[in-house]
Design an enzyme around this catalytic site. Sequence first.
Site, PDB file in Angstrom:
ATOM      1  N   SER A 137      40.960  46.393  31.540  1.00 33.31           N
ATOM      2  CA  SER A 137      40.781  45.378  30.514  1.00 33.31           C
ATOM      3  C   SER A 137      39.333  44.916  30.534  1.00 33.31           C
ATOM      4  CB  SER A 137      41.700  44.179  30.785  1.00 33.31           C
ATOM      5  OG  SER A 137      41.352  43.071  29.984  1.00 33.31           O
ATOM      6  N   TYR A 150      45.163  37.415  35.950  1.00 34.85           N
ATOM      7  CA  TYR A 150      45.052  38.704  35.273  1.00 34.85           C
ATOM      8  C   TYR A 150      43.671  39.309  35.512  1.00 34.85           C
ATOM      9  CZ  TYR A 150      45.121  42.074  31.392  1.00 34.85           C
ATOM     10  OH  TYR A 150      45.053  43.220  30.633  1.00 34.85           O
TER      11      TYR A 150
END
Length: 269
Positions: A137, A150
Amino acid sequence: MTLNNQTVLLTGASGGIGSALAHRLALAGARLLLQGRDRTRLNRLLAELPHTERHRVLAADLLNPEERRALVQQVRQLGGLDVLIHNAGTSRFAWLTDQSAAAVTEQLALNLTVPVLLTRELLPWLRRPGVILNMGSAYGAIGYPGYSVYCAGKAGLRGFSEALGRELAGSGLAVLYFAPRATRTEFNSPATVELNAALGNHTDSPEWVAEQALIALQRRQKRRWLGWPECLLVRLNALFPGLLDRALARQQATIARFAGHSPDKEIPS
């Protein structure tokens, strides 16, 4: 690399990006082993793919060691893999103090620990030449408020990809790190969708992300970041993190509001 007749394990196949990527891989001629937690969705995906008879599905919770072993056993029965794609993941848009210990543990386990352990267990069954593709990501290189856990998992996955790639140099196995930005899937909570709209953050379709992932795989690109200005922000954050500190500080109140954060909240157990 050509994907025709290559055996590919794709985790998280029933999600938005996973499903779109399964379609791209099948059209490229790959033989797929599709993992997900929802058997109904996996079977529905399988029925939509070309050459259904070439593919297999396995419903398994990768957080469960026994079900993870069952996945490894499936790979052994297939005689090995040419490509391993770690796509399964999870996130929670919330301040750290608003998340339970269980929620923190689950995110770190699925986003980082599981790919590390599963790679370790499958390395003997990866044929040479072969590829390990880790779906990361933009937040793996940009610490973003509301996604601290995250970000930690994806940053760890980025470091793991880089180090493992160097460990395997000359072995015939390539390790790739592919980093999308925000993508329009059910992975995002309604609050995340509203935040992106309020801040004007760009989002991509899962189909486009899957197409770019396939290109990165075929070209064996070690590192690939998607989106503008995210590609620039990744570099700026590495060289001049203070610039992003100040930019995100100006957005902090807005982000906190959409995350439902109040400084007076008690920390959940």
